[in-house]
Scaffold this motif. Structure first.
Motif, PDB file in Angstrom:
ATOM      1  N   LEU A   1      21.718 -12.903   6.619  1.00 51.32           N
ATOM      2  CA  LEU A   1      21.467 -11.828   7.575  1.00 51.32           C
ATOM      3  C   LEU A   1      20.913 -10.589   6.875  1.00 51.32           C
ATOM      4  O   LEU A   1      19.996  -9.932   7.381  1.00 51.32           O
ATOM      5  N   HIS A   2      21.465 -10.275   5.703  1.00 50.71           N
ATOM      6  CA  HIS A   2      20.952  -9.129   4.944  1.00 50.71           C
ATOM      7  C   HIS A   2      19.486  -9.346   4.565  1.00 50.71           C
ATOM      8  O   HIS A   2      18.646  -8.434   4.710  1.00 50.71           O
ATOM      9  N   ASP A   3      19.165 -10.523   4.080  1.00 47.89           N
ATOM     10  CA  ASP A   3      17.808 -10.828   3.636  1.00 47.89           C
ATOM     11  C   ASP A   3      16.833 -10.823   4.804  1.00 47.89           C
ATOM     12  O   ASP A   3      15.721 -10.284   4.711  1.00 47.89           O
ATOM     13  N   PHE A   4      17.235 -11.414   5.918  1.00 43.39           N
ATOM     14  CA  PHE A   4      16.388 -11.466   7.112  1.00 43.39           C
ATOM     15  C   PHE A   4      16.121 -10.047   7.625  1.00 43.39           C
ATOM     16  O   PHE A   4      14.994  -9.695   7.981  1.00 43.39           O
ATOM     17  N   MET A   5      17.174  -9.209   7.663  1.00 43.30           N
ATOM     18  CA  MET A   5      16.998  -7.845   8.150  1.00 43.30           C
ATOM     19  C   MET A   5      16.077  -7.051   7.224  1.00 43.30           C
ATOM     20  O   MET A   5      15.235  -6.279   7.691  1.00 43.30           O
TER      21      MET A   5
ATOM     22  N   LEU B   1      33.584 -10.626   3.431  1.00 41.46           N
ATOM     23  CA  LEU B   1      32.760 -11.596   4.144  1.00 41.46           C
ATOM     24  C   LEU B   1      31.972 -10.965   5.293  1.00 41.46           C
ATOM     25  O   LEU B   1      31.078 -11.597   5.839  1.00 41.46           O
ATOM     26  N   PHE B   2      32.289  -9.717   5.656  1.00 45.96           N
ATOM     27  CA  PHE B   2      31.617  -9.077   6.788  1.00 45.96           C
ATOM     28  C   PHE B   2      30.176  -8.710   6.411  1.00 45.96           C
ATOM     29  O   PHE B   2      29.966  -8.024   5.403  1.00 45.96           O
ATOM     30  N   PRO B   3      29.191  -9.095   7.200  1.00 47.87           N
ATOM     31  CA  PRO B   3      27.818  -8.623   6.961  1.00 47.87           C
ATOM     32  C   PRO B   3      27.740  -7.102   7.131  1.00 47.87           C
ATOM     33  O   PRO B   3      28.306  -6.543   8.074  1.00 47.87           O
ATOM     34  N   GLU B   4      27.056  -6.437   6.228  1.00 41.26           N
ATOM     35  CA  GLU B   4      27.055  -4.974   6.212  1.00 41.26           C
ATOM     36  C   GLU B   4      25.917  -4.408   7.053  1.00 41.26           C
ATOM     37  O   GLU B   4      25.007  -3.729   6.559  1.00 41.26           O
ATOM     38  N   LEU B   5      25.974  -4.698   8.337  1.00 39.56           N
ATOM     39  CA  LEU B   5      25.081  -4.123   9.327  1.00 39.56           C
ATOM     40  C   LEU B   5      25.731  -4.287  10.684  1.00 39.56           C
ATOM     41  O   LEU B   5      26.774  -4.914  10.806  1.00 39.56           O
ATOM     42  N   GLY B   6      25.144  -3.693  11.717  1.00 36.13           N
ATOM     43  CA  GLY B   6      25.693  -3.781  13.051  1.00 36.13           C
ATOM     44  C   GLY B   6      26.455  -2.538  13.458  1.00 36.13           C
ATOM     45  O   GLY B   6      26.647  -1.604  12.674  1.00 36.13           O
ATOM     46  N   SER B   7      26.932  -2.516  14.705  1.00 35.93           N
ATOM     47  CA  SER B   7      27.626  -1.355  15.262  1.00 35.93           C
ATOM     48  C   SER B   7      28.981  -1.114  14.606  1.00 35.93           C
ATOM     49  O   SER B   7      29.488   0.014  14.608  1.00 35.93           O
ATOM     50  N   LEU B   8      29.588  -2.153  14.074  1.00 36.93           N
ATOM     51  CA  LEU B   8      30.913  -2.016  13.458  1.00 36.93           C
ATOM     52  C   LEU B   8      30.859  -1.516  12.017  1.00 36.93           C
ATOM     53  O   LEU B   8      31.893  -1.124  11.472  1.00 36.93           O
ATOM     54  N   TYR B   9      29.681  -1.546  11.418  1.00 34.85           N
ATOM     55  CA  TYR B   9      29.580  -1.159  10.003  1.00 34.85           C
ATOM     56  C   TYR B   9      29.273   0.324   9.880  1.00 34.85           C
ATOM     57  O   TYR B   9      28.382   0.830  10.571  1.00 34.85           O
ATOM     58  N   PRO B  10      30.004   1.080   9.027  1.00 33.06           N
ATOM     59  CA  PRO B  10      31.093   0.627   8.139  1.00 33.06           C
ATOM     60  C   PRO B  10      32.501   0.887   8.679  1.00 33.06           C
ATOM     61  O   PRO B  10      33.457   0.248   8.258  1.00 33.06           O
ATOM     62  N   ASP B  11      32.648   1.864   9.605  1.00 35.05           N
ATOM     63  CA  ASP B  11      33.993   2.300   9.996  1.00 35.05           C
ATOM     64  C   ASP B  11      34.782   1.182  10.663  1.00 35.05           C
ATOM     65  O   ASP B  11      35.980   1.003  10.389  1.00 35.05           O
ATOM     66  N   GLY B  12      34.125   0.439  11.557  1.00 32.58           N
ATOM     67  CA  GLY B  12      34.821  -0.648  12.231  1.00 32.58           C
ATOM     68  C   GLY B  12      35.270  -1.730  11.284  1.00 32.58           C
ATOM     69  O   GLY B  12      36.306  -2.390  11.515  1.00 32.58           O
ATOM     70  N   HIS B  13      34.530  -1.932  10.196  1.00 26.88           N
ATOM     71  CA  HIS B  13      34.932  -2.932   9.211  1.00 26.88           C
ATOM     72  C   HIS B  13      36.262  -2.547   8.563  1.00 26.88           C
ATOM     73  O   HIS B  13      37.136  -3.404   8.350  1.00 26.88           O
TER      74      HIS B  13
END
Length: 358
Positions: free
Chosen positions: A195-199, A245-257
């Motif tokens: 996911l990181h590479d694709f983004m 293991l959490f991908p470091e993108l999205g609405s939850l990153y970083p606080d929700g993680h």
């Protein structure tokens, strides 16, 4: 050069490179099963009825000669060839960056295939049987060698090293044995790197593609972080390992993680989702206080995002969206045909996901 002029130039170049394939794609998109098609499928009494109905759709050329007796798996595997054929048309005629973008679509299927075969071997299933269950878009030559790999290092050396997944495997290729926990950890490590590479690639493409794919891949990252958290509750996986293991993108990153890492039960996960995500029904779906399990809510939201990708022009994300919509359509067909085959027609609507917003 003004931004407006640059944007116009980008659109002109996009049309020159991909205009024909965009037209082909739009035609394929219009061929997805409609709400009316599903309403007719839901009243089919037999799998032969399903075949007859599908013969009036884009699946006709593939399914019309299937002999009886029919099986759910036969119908779905045959219909899957439609998805593969469409992809092969796109890929064979794509210039760049569309060609590389389409290649990225296959990497997720490769990861799923590796995990499927490794897990099947752990349960002493035959390799030939497992290879038949693999998705054709994720197949590669060395997959059969998975059966003789005893640990992560051997899996990398004998299977992964010559595939596009090799760069993603660096955190997996240690001496740990291949057991179910380690295989699941491997799956999540590979998906995170993918996911990181694709983004990163999509950001390089820029424009509407980057914006649309940030939304789609960010949602996928949120889904994975939540699913990892739920599945790890009550297991031996440590909080630190969970968070890694959490991908470091999205609405939850970083606080929700950080909040998800601290969760000890479903209620705490639900509270985190409600705090950071705007997806209606997600929190209640987690603990199933309504009629929808979490996975169905995720799938419905993903289809909405895929539908949105077709509202924008000059957008490579529409190719990703179409493949995922066709993939969900095949899951719907599997659910429908299994319900019919097992005389459980009353359950058909329970598992269906709306693919087309028509």
């Amino acid at each position: 050069m003004s931004n407006a002029h640059a944007s116009g130039l980008d659109r002109t170049l996009h049309n020159l490179k991909n205009g024909f394939l965009q037209g082909v794609l739009r035609g394929c998109h219009r061929g997805l099963l409609s709400t009316h098609d599903y309403s007719k499928l839901m009243v089919c009494e037999t799998l032969d009825d399903v075949k007859t109905l599908l013969c009036s759709t884009d699946y006709r050329a593939l399914i019309q000669d299937l002999p009886s007796p029919l099986h759910s798996s036969t119908i779905v595997s045959t219909c899957t060839q439609k998805m593969v054929n469409d992809f092969n048309i796109f890929r064979s005629q794509a210039g760049e960056p569309l060609g590389a973008f389409l290649d990225f679509l296959t990497y997720g299927y490769m990861i799923d295939n590796v995990v499927l075969v490794v897990t099947g071997v752990l349960h002493e299933r035959g390799v030939h049987e497992l290879l038949q269950k693999c998705h054709p878009l994720g197949s590669f030559d060395s997959m059969a060698s998975i059966a003789v790999a005893n640990n992560m290092r051997e899996l990398y050396r004998m299977v992964i090293v010559d595939t596009p997944l090799a760069p993603y495997f660096s955190q997996c290729s240690n001496q740990e044995d291949l057991d179910e926990l380690n295989v699941e950890i491997m799956r999540n490590i590979l998906y995170k790197a993918y996911l990181h590479d694709f983004m990163k690639f999509c950001e390089g493409v820029g424009g509407v593609t980057a914006t649309s794919m940030m939304d789609i891949l960010g949602f996928e990252a949120d889904k994975r972080a939540i699913t990892i958290t739920v599945n790890s509750l009550g297991t031996e996986l440590s909080r630190n390992d969970r968070g890694s293991l959490f991908p470091e993108l999205g609405s939850l990153y970083p606080d929700g993680h950080r909040d998800l890492v601290s969760c000890n039960d479903f209620v705490q996960v639900q509270a985190t989702m409600e705090m950071y995500l705007s997806y209606e029904g997600f929190g209640t779906g987690l603990i199933q206080t309504n009629d929808k399990p979490l996975e169905k809510i995720f799938s419905e939201e993903k289809m909405k995002k895929c539908q949105s990708a077709f509202k924008e022009q000059f957008n490579l994300a529409s190719f990703y969206a179409y493949m995922k919509m066709r993939e969900q359509e095949l899951r719907n067909l599997m659910w429908i045909t299994e319900c019919i085959a097992q005389d459980q027609k009353h359950r058909i609507s329970d598992g269906l996901i709306n693919v087309m917003n028509d």
